[in-house]
Each structure stands twice: as structure tokens, then as C-alpha cells.
Design a protein around this motif. Sequence first.
Motif, short mmCIF file in Angstrom:
data_model
loop_
_atom_site.label_atom_id
_atom_site.label_comp_id
_atom_site.label_asym_id
_atom_site.label_seq_id
_atom_site.Cartn_x
_atom_site.Cartn_y
_atom_site.Cartn_z
N MET A 142 8.34 9.42 0.65
CA MET A 142 8.35 8.06 1.17
C MET A 142 8.39 8.05 2.70
O MET A 142 7.74 7.21 3.34
N ALA A 143 9.14 8.98 3.29
CA ALA A 143 9.18 9.06 4.75
C ALA A 143 7.80 9.34 5.31
O ALA A 143 7.34 8.67 6.26
N LYS A 144 7.11 10.29 4.71
CA LYS A 144 5.76 10.62 5.18
C LYS A 144 4.79 9.47 4.90
O LYS A 144 3.88 9.19 5.69
N ALA A 145 4.98 8.82 3.73
CA ALA A 145 4.10 7.70 3.39
C ALA A 145 4.24 6.58 4.41
O ALA A 145 3.24 5.96 4.82
N ALA A 146 5.47 6.30 4.84
CA ALA A 146 5.67 5.28 5.87
C ALA A 146 5.05 5.72 7.20
O ALA A 146 4.48 4.90 7.93
N ASP A 147 5.13 7.00 7.50
CA ASP A 147 4.53 7.51 8.74
C ASP A 147 3.01 7.34 8.76
O ASP A 147 2.42 7.11 9.82
N VAL A 148 2.36 7.48 7.60
CA VAL A 148 0.89 7.39 7.59
C VAL A 148 0.40 5.96 7.36
O VAL A 148 -0.81 5.72 7.42
N GLY A 149 1.31 5.01 7.06
CA GLY A 149 0.87 3.62 7.00
C GLY A 149 1.12 2.87 5.70
O GLY A 149 0.70 1.71 5.58
N PHE A 150 1.78 3.47 4.72
CA PHE A 150 2.15 2.69 3.54
C PHE A 150 3.20 1.66 3.96
O PHE A 150 4.17 1.98 4.65
N ARG A 151 3.03 0.42 3.50
CA ARG A 151 3.85 -0.67 4.01
C ARG A 151 4.86 -1.20 3.01
O ARG A 151 5.91 -1.70 3.40
N LEU A 152 4.55 -1.13 1.73
CA LEU A 152 5.49 -1.58 0.71
C LEU A 152 5.82 -0.39 -0.18
O LEU A 152 4.92 0.17 -0.83
N LEU A 153 7.09 0.01 -0.19
CA LEU A 153 7.52 1.16 -0.99
C LEU A 153 8.58 0.69 -1.97
O LEU A 153 9.64 0.17 -1.57
#
Length: 881
Positions: A142-153
Motif C-alpha cells: 500500500m505504501a508503494k501503491a500510494a507512491d506510484v499514484g493509487f488514490r483510494l486504498l
Amino acid sequence: MTDPLTLDSALRIVRVLIANGLPRDDAVGNPAIPEQLRSQVRELLSREEMIVLRPASIITAESGRGDWLRRMDRSGWYYWPSLRDYLLNVKGWGAPAVRSLDESTDRILAEVSDPASERFDIRGLVLGYVQSGKTANFTALMAKAADVGFRLLVVLSGLDNGLRRQTQIRVNKELAGYADSRPGAVPLPPMGRQWHQFTTEDFDGDFRAGNANHSALQGTQPVLLVVKKNGPVLRRLHAWIDAAPEEVRRTLPLLVIDDEADQASVDTRGSYQTGTTSADDEDYEAPAVINGLIRQLLQKFQRCAYVAYTATPFANILIPHDTVDPSVGNDLYPKDFIVDLPKPSGYFGAEELFGRQDPETGELIGGIDAVRHIPDADLATLENGIVPPSLDRALLDFILAGAARAERGDGVHPATMLIHTSQRTDEHDRIWRQVDARFGELKDEWRYQREQGIRERMRERWQTEFVPVTRASFVGRERSFDQIEEHIGPFVEAVLVRQINSATGEMLDYEREPGLKAIAVGGNKLARGLTLEGLLISYFVRPSAMYDTLMQMGRWFGFRGGYEDLTRIWMPAELAGWFSDLANVEYSLREDIRRYEVEQVTPLQLGTRILEHPAMLVTNRLKSRFATTIIVEQSYSSQVVQTVKFPFRRPVDLAALLEENVLATRDMLGRLGTPTWLDSGPMWSNVSADEVLAYLATYQVDDEVRSLSLALLDSYIERQREQGELVRWTVAMMGRTSHDPRLGRLPWDIPGGIVNMISRSRLRGDPDSLGVITSPGDEAVGFTPEQLDQVTQLRQARGIGINPAAREIRDPSEGLLLIYPISRRSGQELVPGGARQSLFGDPNDPLARDVLGIALSFPRSMNAQSVRGTYAIGTAGWRPE
């Protein structure tokens, strides 16, 4: 000996210094590190450097999908670097563990797809181990996903408020931080990077639309929600998203993490749809509620990824791979990728605790001296509402283990005992009352009557149960009873006996009580997801007929660094055997995934197979209703089969079986004539296959042994004989090369000599098993010097053992039958505390008998015929190698 806590603290300081760029020698020589600890710190760091990291295995639907991540510039990342620093500097993780986490989450993120893509719909499965750090993996993802631009987790976490709250606290510590900058968490991100959160750490802090703001979905900061798999909660989430602008749903990248994805998420009701059926058709049935709501959530977004996490994936891989429901779309089958996470260093799972049998050598792998067996008589006593002797001993073990941890400097940490006897809350209440009363009696005895027996009982228990185990494997940790005694009183005073179930509402809250000492009596709430911190003693009698349920109930799996030798698991012997069988199932499943990765097979092209068990179901019948059972053809070519399990727990049955085997063996050998004598005993050459088949027809194997089938062996020999193979046999009796008076000699008349008895002991974790009876070199018996030279050359060329090499060299027309005369006095010399125990507690008992074990060694076949094993598969088929 140096206090482990002090050593642990020193190691953490050095890791921080190294992580901040200081050379290792300078970090170890820092004045903050006591001089007497420096050599130990260097040794531990050197061990970490020697850890070989197995990369995560992955089968993927699209081999080039991860290219986008390799091209990405990571210099602007914030969330993963912050989490990485937290793991190294606050949690004290070693560099190899963090590196493994980094690499495995990179592989998963690459498959999740670039969030900047115009449209994607990803379904994936991540396979971990029970209590092995799956949460750490998905928070890192999730940390990496937020870094690459995922906005809703969105994290789907558990079925009750306690598990949801536990996950919420974890993601807050590792991702979101706190406004008060409390210690033990990542720093609060700077303005512009802070997380929008609409779920809280409150017990009832689940999602409610009134606490959420749609504008958060339109900004640049990520939104983080931790929600239960609960119909009303998910419907509230649906309504909130539906009320958001359509542009948001079209462009917003969504990542859904489904924790414990085999629970509630798998459809147990819907009909099998392939896209041509209408919801109005007569045979249509809608999916189960939670499954349907998850699929509907994914349907609302054009950019979405669903990643299922579980340690028991049996139900997930049996999901129909091509279901397309007219109302909720594709099912949750991992069509895009399946990832098998590497086993972390220091992890204790089914293989480590209960052992598994190596399919190549027949030897037992793993299995430590932590399992203690609950007698059948104690189970009956427990059912009558009385604390049986085994539970009384387990309570003493908990007191002693807790005191020992305190003596080692870990007294501030939690210490837990698990008692799991039933899923019924009325049963919990009855057991809780009995345990609470009994523990109160023990406390009073220690307070007021210490000299009237309890001190000596404790001393004897410590010296006979704990000291031998520690001495056998952890020499530097050994302590006398006198050294731990001063810690017994404070530990006993701190222990609470709690009933953990839906009826009481009690819970184990290690956040609010970080040093909690508790005996937890319960069922379902202790059976999945909930981490029992500092679990020392488990008393577990609740069986389950399903693979996934049984594995998930094993709360003792996990990391026990610093107190492995103090851990004990009490359970019926049959249940321990089931866990050992599941270790084999788990290993086979993961081996398939690794092989498919090499073959570049996609999840839709080839499904994984699950070895079936005669006494258990793979999973809930409703979850596996579209699965099929297949007969997989397999051969014994280049294999060895040994009789290693005997009914020691049933002495009368054992004595009868062993006597039958003596008669069968003497009868066969009497027909073979005069043997050739080797150092190990007599050998007969050119024995007909008929003689061997006749022997196998009379040799007895316990009916409860599931790992060996004489009928399959007979069938294989018959089929090979039709091909001109296994037509002649070498039969040898494998005695000792020298006489040991303690073991004795075989009391038979064999022409030309006397056979010396050998020693084989039982596994302490599985007392019906000898583990293995063959020795290196046994399978080369009868070889000529030229054949022995060939064995040596093959071993050097391929790096294999002498027995596997001998199977490669032996002529396909020749089989090998080895007979092992095992003395009833075996193991009497064993030191208590090791992984093995004597064959018989009293070799002079009227029911004690010598054991005749056999091993059949099959050469590599030029035309191997097959025998059959049964496996469960899903709608994505399976093919043999």
C-alpha cells in the motif's frame, strides 16, 4: 550469559547506524555498544549477511506487465521510504528481512498495473504463511501503491470489530502516523501527503458516510479505509462512492486489499455463470452477499486492482476462473497473478513444528521438540468439566515459561497461553471457570504454601521438561530453577484468565495493555487473524475436517525469536499427524507454483492442484462446489518407500501387528534359502517378484497410515513386471555391523550367521513415527565395485546423496527390499529434551516388541507405469509434468 534484551537493543542501535551510512566495524565499535557485546553483535550481523533470500515465486497472465515499474523514477517516493526507515530503526528488522519485503512487494506492485493506465481490472492472489507477516507485506504494498499514484486504498479486514481495529492500528502505525507524533509509529506525513482516513481505531470505528467527504476523492492525497467484511458496512461504502461524481469513478485508481481472503469473500451460493445467462433465467442464483458486494465495488471503477492475501488459498484457487455474473461481473479468481511469498527467516510453520516427509528421500524434514500429546483419557475428563492432568501440566508450563522469559529480560513483553477446546461459547464458559479456579489454586499455593509441594513440582517440571530441550538446541540459554524462581511470583500475580468470545465481549488488547499476561480461553475469535502476542503455551483439542480451518486455528505459527525453546503445543496425537499431513499439502501446492513460474504458465491456462486427504476436506463444501477430483498418475520410479509409522499409541494393536510381521518375514526368508553374508547381515539375490509380492500381501501396515499403500506398491510392481522391469529382487536384512549388547541379536536361525539388532527412535512430535529407517549407503547394497564407482561419479556430477544415486544406477529389472530389525530397547540412552524419544518407555513391558521395518527401493524406470493419487482442482485445469 548476556541478557538477550540488552543484546537485542545493541543490535538495533548498530542496525540504525549502518542504515545511516556508517561502516559496520565503526557501528559495532561505537561507544554506545558495550564492549562485551560487540563480538556477539558481529556474529549476528554476519549470520544475517549469510541468509539466502528466496525470491517470491509468481505465475502471471502477462509477462511484460511489470515493465512500467522498472522505468519509474523512485526519487520522489515518500511512503515506502518512511516505512522502510520505521522497520529498520523502530521495529529493529534486519536488513535481509527488509530487502526481502522490498523485493516481494515490487513483484506484486508490478502486477497490479500502472495506476496511470486508462483502464485495468486486476485480480491477484498473494500466498503467505499463517502468522508470517502478511500484514507487513500488504502495508508495504500500500505504501508503494500510494507512491506510484493509487488514490483510494481499501483494506477488507476480518468479520468482527476486534480484527478490523487490529488492522487499523497496524496501518496507522506503518502508513498514516499520528498527529501527536507518538513513538512506535512512522512520522506524520507532511502537509499535502497526509492520508485521508474515514475509519478509526475505535472498536466501532468502521466506515460511516457521515464521517467521509467526497472532496477527498478529488484531491491528490491518498484515501485509506479499513472496513469489515460486513454487509451493512459495505453497502454504506457503496452508497458513498455512488454519490461521488462520475468522473471520480472513471479516473480514480482503486486498490483493494482483501486480508484473509478465503474467509467470507469466496462465493458460497451463486450459480456458475459464463456471461450468457441473464439474471432472469430460471437457474440463476445471485452470489453470496459479501462476495457480491466486493465484486460490485470493483465494478464501479475503470481502474481497479484486487489483491487477495491468505495463508490458506485452497478456496481461492478453486473459484471458477471464468464466471461472469450478469449483475456483479467477474468472480475473484486470481486470473492475473498468483504470488508465493518466501518463508521468512526465523519463521515456525507447519513444517518446522510438525515436520513433513520429503517425497524424494522419504526422510522427515523439520519438526522440533515443541509438541506434547493429550491422552484420550484427558479428553474425556475435559468433556466432563474437569481440568485433566495434561492441562494442569500445561498451566505449570506457562508459569515456568513466563518466568524464564522474564529472567531473560523479556518480562515487559506480553505472554499468552491459548486454550481452544470448542467453538461453543457455553463450553468456553465452563472451561474458563475451571481454569480460572485451578490457576487461582496454583497462585495461592505459590503465595502461601510454597514449601508444601508446589516448589518441588515446579523444580522437577523445569528440570525434566524445559532444561533438556534448551540444552539440546540452545545451550547458552540454559538456566537452573533457582535462577528463574524469583520471577515466578511476579509472573503469576500478573496473569489474567480471560474468556474471549462473542458472549463476553472481552478481548486481548495489546495496544492498551502492552505487557499483558493472559490465559485466553475461547474458540472462533482465537482461530483466525488475531495475533496472540508472546504465545508460549497452546492447549488445543478442537479438530476440524477442513484444511483451511485447521491451519488457521494454529495461532502458534509465527516468530518465536528468543523463546523457541519455551514454546509448547499440547494437542491429541492424531491432530498433530494431521498438521504434519498439511505440511505436505502446503509444500506440494507451493512447488506447483514454482514449477509453473519456470514454465511461464498463466493462472488461466493451468490451475493448481491440492492433494486430498482421506480424513479431511480441502475446504468448505460450498466453497469447493465447482471443484472436481482428479486422479493423478504417478510412479515410484527412482523412489524409496519406507514403513516409518506404527501404532505406538495403541499398544495392543501394535503388538499384534508386529507379531504378524515377524511371522510373515520368517516365512519368506525361510523360502529364500542360504544367503550371502555382508557386514550388515544376510542378503539374497535373484529373488523372484512373486516372492516379494507374496511378502507384501502378508506384511501388515497400520490402517491409519495414510502415506503408504501396499496395494499401490503391488500394482506398480505388477505393471513394471509386464514391462520386463522389477522381475528380480535383492533382499537384505540391515543389521548393525557390530554387536551392541543393549540392543541384542535377532533370535532367529538364519543359515550362516547372526543378525545384530539396530536402533531407531520415535519422533517426539509424532510418536507413531520413526521419521526414517534407512541410512546413507543402504540402497547400494549388493552393488559391484564398478557400480559403486558409478554411484560416486554420479554423486560428484549432480551433488546428490548416495541413496538417490544408487537408484539411478541400479538396473531397472532389479528391485531392492531392505528389512530393518529394530530392537525394542532402542533409544533408552537418549537424553531427554531432544527431538526423539525411545521406542518403548519400558522395553520390558509385556506388550513391547521388536519392530521389523521395511524399505523398497525402486530403480529409475525406462518405461515407468503409473499408480494413482487423488487431487482437487478448480475449473482451471491441471496437467502433469
